[in-house]
Design an enzyme around this catalytic site. Structure first.
Site, PDB file in Angstrom:
ATOM      1  N   ASP A  45      -9.745   4.658  -2.835  1.00 36.04           N
ATOM      2  CA  ASP A  45      -8.618   5.083  -3.346  1.00 36.04           C
ATOM      3  C   ASP A  45      -9.218   5.517  -4.712  1.00 36.04           C
ATOM      4  OD1 ASP A  45      -8.668   3.312  -5.625  1.00 36.04           O
ATOM      5  OD2 ASP A  45      -6.836   2.471  -5.395  1.00 36.04           O
ATOM      6  N   GLU A 100       0.647  -1.348   0.587  1.00 36.30           N
ATOM      7  CA  GLU A 100       0.263  -0.002   0.043  1.00 36.30           C
ATOM      8  C   GLU A 100       0.639   1.109  -0.257  1.00 36.30           C
ATOM      9  OE1 GLU A 100      -3.299   0.213  -0.319  1.00 36.30           O
ATOM     10  OE2 GLU A 100      -3.535  -1.582  -0.766  1.00 36.30           O
ATOM     11  N   TYR A 121      -6.692   6.314   4.091  1.00 38.88           N
ATOM     12  CA  TYR A 121      -6.670   5.204   3.493  1.00 38.88           C
ATOM     13  C   TYR A 121      -6.087   4.115   3.520  1.00 38.88           C
ATOM     14  CZ  TYR A 121      -5.086   2.409  -0.890  1.00 38.88           C
ATOM     15  OH  TYR A 121      -5.074   1.214  -1.403  1.00 38.88           O
TER      16      TYR A 121
END
Length: 308
Positions: free
Chosen positions: A154, A53, A136
């Protein structure tokens, strides 16, 4: 689940959108077409998911894959990374771009070692409290690593929701409260299904509902898409500008870091001066790297990647 016709779906999102009609076709498509990516495999674990990520922010998968694999081979657990100087994280980051992400990942690894015994926490609030982990990333790790129910927004997911539900070609430039509310409303109730939905909508945006050339013929919810029902109207907001790189401070920073990554000893200023002809921009870029903690100045006009 009861099938519905396209005519029963509104052209714009209602105050309480019915995500149930979208869940099964999107998840079924994902089950059939999802890419086999290493961070999606069970052996990746929560640390593998977190590393991916950080790396995937503003960086395409094909550039991330080799660096990701080398990173996990060298640092299979957060404590392994935390035991090394932060400059080694910057060095291993290579040419992924936005190298401050490497420092943030190193900081998160150190905090995981100190606060959580070396294991990536499961709790969303604890994830969010880690340095370098924002809204996020915390939601993505909790969802993809631990199968929890969180809206994961996203750019790809936001674009899918904008088109399929809100009837707009593109989402706003920055995530809005309305988008967060919509994402929560669309989440399946069951945790495992919600986690699968998060991954599936992201993959749909990456492979089919792309920014420039959406492949609507391959989309499992094309018949339900509010944007298509509205005639695929053009974007009405501010012009969307692509990012430039050539000639920018980002390019100069990258060239300076490339020299320092390759060096095994501190680098003199004269060597760094050779990477860019324009002295004012070069000095500004170097000052920015020092300010960001990516470069450590030493006495005698020497520079190195940070040790602390």
């Amino acid at each position: 689940m009861t099938a519905i016709s396209a005519s029963t779906v509104p052209a714009a999102a209602s105050s309480d959108p019915d995500g149930a009609v979208l869940h099964r076709p999107v998840i079924d498509w994902f089950d059939a077409h999802a890419r086999d990516l290493p961070w999606r495999r069970p052996e990746a674990g929560a640390w593998g998911v977190m590393v991916s990520e950080f790396m995937l922010q503003q960086t395409p998968v094909n550039r991330v894959l080799p660096v990701y694999e080398q990173w996990l081979a060298r640092w299979p657990r957060p404590a392994d990374l935390a035991a090394e100087p932060p400059g080694e994280a910057v060095r291993a980051w290579g040419r992924l771009g936005y190298p401050r992400r490497a420092l943030r990942l190193h900081g998160a690894a150190a905090a995981i070692r100190e606060r959580h015994g070396g294991d990536v926490p499961r709790d969303h609030a604890q994830l969010l409290a880690l340095p370098g982990v924002g809204e996020y990333t915390a939601a993505a790790v909790a969802s993809f690593a631990y199968g929890q129910r969180h809206p994961v927004l996203d750019t790809n997911v936001r674009r899918v929701f904008a088109r399929a539900v809100s009837g707009a070609q593109y989402p706003p430039n920055a995530t809005t409260a309305a988008e967060r509310k919509l994402a929560r409303a669309l989440l399946p109730e069951a945790e495992p299904t919600a986690a699968r939905w998060a991954a599936a909508t992201m993959e749909l945006g990456a492979l089919v509902c792309t920014a420039r050339t959406p492949d609507c013929a391959r989309c499992p919810i094309a018949a339900l898409c509010a944007w298509r029902q509205a005639g695929s109207p053009e974007h009405e907001g501010p012009p969307r500008r692509g990012q430039t790189y050539a000639g920018t401070d980002r390019q100069v920073r990258g060239k300076l870091l490339a020299v320092l990554r390759e060096a095994v000893t501190p680098v003199p200023q004269t060597t760094l001066d050779e990477v860019w002809d324009e002295p004012v921009q070069r000095a500004r870029a170097l000052d920015g790297l020092v300010s960001d903690g990516l470069v450590e100045p030493l006495s005698g006009g020497l520079y190195r990647l940070p040790l602390t």
